[in-house]
Design an enzyme around this catalytic site. Structure first.
Site: not given
Ligand code: BES
Ligand code: MN
Ligand code: ZN
Length: 501
Positions: A271, A276, A283, A294, A353, A355, A357
């Site tokens: 990933k 993020d 967030k 991230d 959020d 994201e 996956r």
């Protein structure tokens, strides 16, 4: 850094400091193979007049030595002899490294017999010492102008001092030292990519890092797919994450061909969300800077590729990084939007959020074209894994028990800890959606498991495991910084696969 091995410090030897491990019984008879009887007696006296108790993280410096080649002698505490194990060994190596740095030691005689017990293998010990001494010079300086000393501390010469050298051990030490050095280099790359801010480490920067790595070894092949190419492959779900960002998303593929063409590769998928914000499901601002980390899944698979290519392992590995920046804007994806993944399954994005996956699912579908024997994805996927496992262990979830066992075994050897969470079918219904084939979030509980369940919908035909590294990839607080995890775990796994451990 140079390294060497010896069983005798003579008048022709390099001048340096000698390091010994000492248990809490303060018995120093093991030193008799390295220092004279009169020195031994003097050291005993010094210990008795000091506060040194042989505990882990304690050390004692002894300035006098009758051997002209030994500048100083350092004793490093190992704790209780009957409790000594691999964990304590690693602690004593880490504390030795801190000492080397503090004392600015250049040439070191590491008296290895004093650090080893009957249940610690010498090869394992050499690999681990090498990981730590080769990792000693990692310092983040890229964006500091006022830091004058941009030459971090380095050891000049590290000499493994044995009581007596077993025949042919020189070859062995070369092999295990090289493994440690390669793992350290992989870890340093991963730490640096994590530590770089998101205005430098963009998806394009990750792609360029891969290209640069590709130039280091002929067995590496790099392919970067841009947004247009991803669109034509049907990777709408991955692309939906970068919709709100000015930074173009990238799909990075690195093929390492170390074995014959007909040998199936192991696939590593990372990933690579370079920042993020949460997107429209934004967030809270507290601590949001940490979301530059991230992309640590991507960093760790890139670091692992660096390590295995340095070692020229005889295996095939394919590495895929799905990279995007998750931003809110007028072009961003909205909660409730439905996208069609590369696999054909539709996804209702209930929370922008979640994201990780969304980028991973298309990367997992894409990687199936390489017919991998296993797929392992690595991702800072859920805050929930911090609730479950803290910052000690990464979560592992898999559809293949045998692969899980392999990962656990590598975790035990590397001390890069993982803990398994269940992926029973009972959890799958959490992802039911009224408007698409799958929702991208579950209900309230078991967030790490439902995230893995989402990924499992895209790996059904493969032996697959998912590592959730949201807790382990970086340290918070005063020591904020990337950890390079799980480069060590992954490299050990691939070393094992190449039968090189
Ligand atoms: N990158 C985060 C996960 C994360 C959170 C890593 C905190 C490290 C520290 C991920 O993209 C995320 O936001 N996950 C959400 C999922 C939720 C919306 C279902 C989370 O864990 O809160
Ligand atoms: Mn997120
Ligand atoms: Zn994320």
């Amino acid at each position: 850094m140079q390294y060497d091995l010896t069983d005798n410090i003579t008048s022709k030897s390099t001048k340096g400091s000698a390091i010994f491990g000492v248990f809490s019984d303060k018995n120093i008879n093991t030193l008799s193979k390295s220092v004279s009887a009169s020195d031994l007696k003097a050291i005993k006296g010094i210990i008795n007049n000091s506060s040194f108790e042989g505990k882990i993280n304690q050390n004692l410096c002894i300035y006098e030595s009758s051997n002209q080649r030994i500048e100083k002698i350092y004793l490093v505490g190992l704790g209780d002899k009957d409790k000594y194990n691999e964990k304590k060994f690693l602690k004593s190596v880490i504390s030795s490294c801190e000492l080397f740095k503090k004392e600015n030691l250049k040439n070191i005689y590491f008296c290895i017999d004093s650090f080893i017990s009957s249940d610690i293998s010498l090869n394992w010990a050499v690999r681990n010492i090498s990981i730590h001494i080769n990792g000693i010079d990692y310092e983040y300086n890229d964006t500091k102008n006022k830091t004058k000393n941009k030459n971090p501390y380095k050891i000049s010469k590290f000499i493994f001092k044995f009581n007596s050298i077993r025949k042919n051990y020189k070859e062995n030490i070369k092999k295990y030292f090289a493994q440690g050095a390669a793992i350290a280099n992989g870890i340093k790359l991963a730490k640096n990519l994590g530590d770089l801010p998101s205005n430098i480490c963009t998806p394009t920067y990750l792609a360029n890092t891969a290209k640069k790595l590709g130039k280091s070894n002929k067995k590496l092949n790099i392919k970067i797919h841009n947004e247009k190419e991803m669109k034509s492959m049907g990777m709408n779900c991955l692309l939906s994450v970068g919709n709100g960002s000015e930074e173009p998303s990238k799909l990075i593929t690195i093929k390492y061909n170390g074995a014959g063409k007909n040998q199936k590769p192991i696939a590593l998928v990372g990933k690579g969300i370079t920042f993020d914000t949460g997107g429209i499901s934004i967030k809270p601002s507290n601590g949001m800077d940490e979301m530059k980390y991230d992309m640590c899944g991507a960093a760790s698979v890139l670091g692992t590729m660096k390590a295995i290519s340095e070692l020229n392992l005889k295996i095939n590995v394919v590495c895929v990084v799905a990279s995007a920046e998750n931003m809110p804007s007028g072009t961003a994806t909205n909660p409730g939007d439905v996208v069609t993944t590369m696999s054909g399954q539709t996804v209702e994005i209930l929370n922008t959020d979640a994201e990780g996956r969304l980028v991973l699912c298309d990367a997992l579908t894409y990687v199936s074209r390489f017919k991998p024997k296993h797929i392992i994805d690595v991702a800072t996927l859920t805050g929930a894994v911090l609730v479950a496992l803290g910052k000690v262990a990464s979560g592992v979830l898999s559809n293949d028990e045998k692969l899980t066992e392999k990962i656990k075994n590598s975790s035990n050897i590397s001390h890069d800890y993982v803990w398994e969470l269940p992926m029973w079918e009972e959890f799958q219904s959490e992802l039911d959606s009224n408007f698409a084939d799958i929702a991208n979030i579950g209900k309230r509980y078991a967030g790490t498991i439902t995230a893995a369940c989402f990924l499992s919908r895209f790996t059904e035909e493969f032996s697959w495991a998912h590592l959730d590294i949201a807790g382990t990839a970086w340290n918070e607080g005063a020591n904020k910084g990337g950890t390079g995890r799980p480069v060590s775990l992954l490299t050990h796994l691939l070393l094992e696969d190449a039968k090189s451990l």
